[in-house]
Design an enzyme around this catalytic site. Structure first.
Site, PDB file in Angstrom:
ATOM      1  N   HIS A 225      -2.036  -0.378  -4.894  1.00  0.00           N
ATOM      2  CA  HIS A 225      -0.715  -0.394  -3.781  1.00  0.00           C
ATOM      3  C   HIS A 225      -0.620  -1.573  -2.920  1.00  0.00           C
ATOM      4  CE1 HIS A 225       0.566   3.576  -5.214  1.00  0.00           C
ATOM      5  NE2 HIS A 225      -0.424   4.188  -4.697  1.00  0.00           N
TER       6      HIS A 225
ATOM      7  N   CYS B 269       3.226  -3.509  -6.194  1.00  0.00           N
ATOM      8  CA  CYS B 269       4.707  -3.589  -5.832  1.00  0.00           C
ATOM      9  C   CYS B 269       4.823  -4.400  -4.729  1.00  0.00           C
ATOM     10  CB  CYS B 269       5.096  -2.147  -5.610  1.00  0.00           C
ATOM     11  SG  CYS B 269       4.868  -0.846  -6.849  1.00  0.00           S
TER      12      CYS B 269
END
Length: 563
Positions: free
Chosen positions: A271, A320
């Site tokens: 993440h 991301c």
């Protein structure tokens, strides 16, 4: 009925110094008495050795020759042994052979360093004495060269990727001996100037989060990328599931070992987010509403990499780039120096997500799917990444959702395949933790089990057990591995990614069946026995780490235990 002659012991080839005395042996069986006759061939002339009519042929080595033995019986059946070579070395430096030499391989000729132009031939040569004659296996950057199994290594047309550190192992039934390692540089007059003084890589994959959705792809992606980078000569440390303190410690150690001229790669999968051009990696212990102080700044890492005067800094972010907390302030980072040595490879574009690909037991990021296809290419690293970008852009699964982005200031045509010309000891101190040797455990009931250890990642140790042949009085047995209470700080990876680890182990052990497997992860959490401080297990340490694994055997209804 006449029975054929059967040779039960063939003579063997030898490699010996001139003047050395030894004996060739040949044995055969038949239903009648047998007669032996030895023959010799030297420079295409074959002749019968007078008086050599016994099973054993004593020889004092004078010159290289071929030998065979003819055996015949009373029925005039005839059979010849294998031809064997007695290789005689006229010049062996004094003191090379041990005083009580038993025939184990001894290197008498080492290869030498070379500089070769691209397209020109490369020949490396070594030699060893041994009884039996040694077999040879060449290595480049620690990797086996499958088709180089002779004293002379020969490459007819060299490529830049043929550069590296070469050495050869000579082995026979009595042991093995390694040549000196030599550095081979391949290039044109222009490309010879482009080389790395070392190649170091830190790969981090965060999968198992405490307050965020778990991921699947980083396990496989970090594993596969580490294998590819090792082929390119990189010393690699690969780590899974790090909290913030552990990420800071790993990055700090990585930065300390970077030196002038080193090629440095930092890869992160997990993440992450981006805000106004600043990239952040999310540790596994980050809170639900994370802020920059809970995360790791990529730009801050790169800034410190530049301070080490590295020749190439490659940052690969498989994460991301969306921003979900606009109220948080940015971390303070100074602008990068314009040194022309930096490349960013983003898995996705700004304000977009990076996707995983589910493929049966394996999960892989879309970015890694195409990176591993091109990363071994002999071209400027930015051109290699452009090939990745084009392939990813044509993938219909992510059309309109994910597009790779490249940013760089690279002013020279540096490639990940560039040769290594060592000038420091960084590579020797990074990524060099070793697997414990396999061992055989014997239970009181006589059952034996083989324990093997394999590092899939730098902080993950797989313990595998396999039953050996059972004694006649044992009809059924089952092995169990468990975690002792004294290593409670070490997590069991089975809880988070059992299928992926099993698949990776299967790729290591091919089709071999293992009776039980136990995964130890989070090895960075184990405390140093002397200081009580946590040590990142990513480099050679002066202390010895000991882990107790409990191995249990179930025979019928009773347990027999062995630690």
């Amino acid at each position: 009925m006449q029975t054929a002659i059967v040779i039960t012991e063939q003579p063997v080839s030898v490699s010996v110094p001139v003047g050395y005395s030894f004996t060739l042996h040949c044995r055969a069986e038949a239903h009648t008495s047998l007669q032996y006759q030895w023959f010799c061939q030297c420079q295409s002339v074959r002749y019968q050795i007078p008086g050599a009519t016994k099973q054993d042929l004593p020889i004092t080595a004078q010159q290289t020759q071929l030998y065979t033995c003819r055996i015949n019986d009373l029925y005039r059946n005839v059979i010849f042994s294998d031809w064997v070579k007695v290789e005689v070395h006229p010049y062996v430096a004094g003191g090379l052979l041990p005083q009580l030499w038993q025939g184990e391989p001894v290197i008498i000729l080492n290869p030498t360093d070379q500089k070769v132009e691209v397209g020109k031939p490369l020949q490396l040569q070594c030699a060893a004495v041994g009884v039996p004659a040694p077999s040879y296996q060449w290595y480049r950057n620690g990797n086996v060269l499958e088709h180089q199994k002779k004293k002379k290594l020969w490459i007819t047309q060299t490529k830049v990727s043929d550069s590296g550190t070469y050495l050869c192992c000579a082995s026979n039934s009595r042991g093995e001996h390694w040549t000196n390692a030599v550095d081979i540089r391949i290039g044109t007059c222009r490309s010879e100037k482009l080389f790395a003084t070392g190649k170091l890589a830190l790969l981090v994959g965060n999968n198992h989060y405490q307050h965020h959705p778990n991921l699947m792809a980083p396990v496989t992606d970090v594993f596969e990328l580490s294998l590819l980078l090792k082929q390119l000569g990189f010393q690699v440390v690969s780590l899974l599931d790090l909290n913030k303190a552990e990420m800071v410690a790993a990055v700090s150690r990585f930065l300390q070992l970077l030196e002038k001229g080193v090629y440095a790669i930092f890869y992160y999968a997990g993440h992450g987010y981006e805000h106004l051009g600043r990239n952040y990696m999310v540790p596994v212990d980050a809170p639900q509403l994370y802020a920059p102080e809970n995360c790791i700044s990529v730009q801050r890492i790169l800034q410190k990499m530049q301070q080490q005067q590295t020749a190439l800094n490659l940052i690969l972010l498989d994460t991301c780039r969306k921003w979900y907390n606009p109220e948080c302030a940015l971390s303070q980072v100074q602008p990068l120096e314009p040194w022309g040595n930096t490349v960013y490879g983003y898995a996705t574009s700004e304000d977009a997500e990076a996707y995983e690909l589910q493929d049966g037991e394996f999960s892989s990021g879309i970015f890694m799917k195409y990176l591993k296809k091109h990363i071994l290419q002999e071209k400027k690293v930015t051109h290699m990444l452009e090939d990745v970008l084009e392939d990813l852009g044509r993938d219909p699964m992510v059309t309109g959702k994910q597009v790779m982005e490249i940013k760089h200031t690279l002013k020279e045509a540096r490639s990940l395949t560039d040769p290594i010309c060592p000038m420091g000891a960084a590579a020797e101190r990074w990524g060099c933790s070793h697997e414990p040797p396999s061992e055989t455990v014997t239970f009181p009931c006589g059952v034996q089990a083989e324990l093997r250890f394999h590092r899939l990642f730098s902080n993950v140790l797989s313990v595998c057990a396999k039953l050996q042949d059972l004694p006649v009085h044992v009809t059924d047995a089952q092995l169990m591995l468990r975690q002792p209470t004294e290593v409670d700080d070490v997590a069991n990876l089975e809880e988070s990614h059992p299928d992926q680890m099993d698949s990776l182990l299967t790729s290591v052990y091919k089709q071999e069946e293992l009776d039980c497997v136990f995964q130890l992860c989070g090895l960075q959490k184990i405390q140093h026995p002397a200081s009580g401080s946590c040590q990142m297990l990513i480099c050679r340490a002066p202390h010895r780490l000991t882990l107790n694994i409990a191995l249990e055997l179930l025979c019928g209804s009773a347990y027999s235990e062995q630690h």
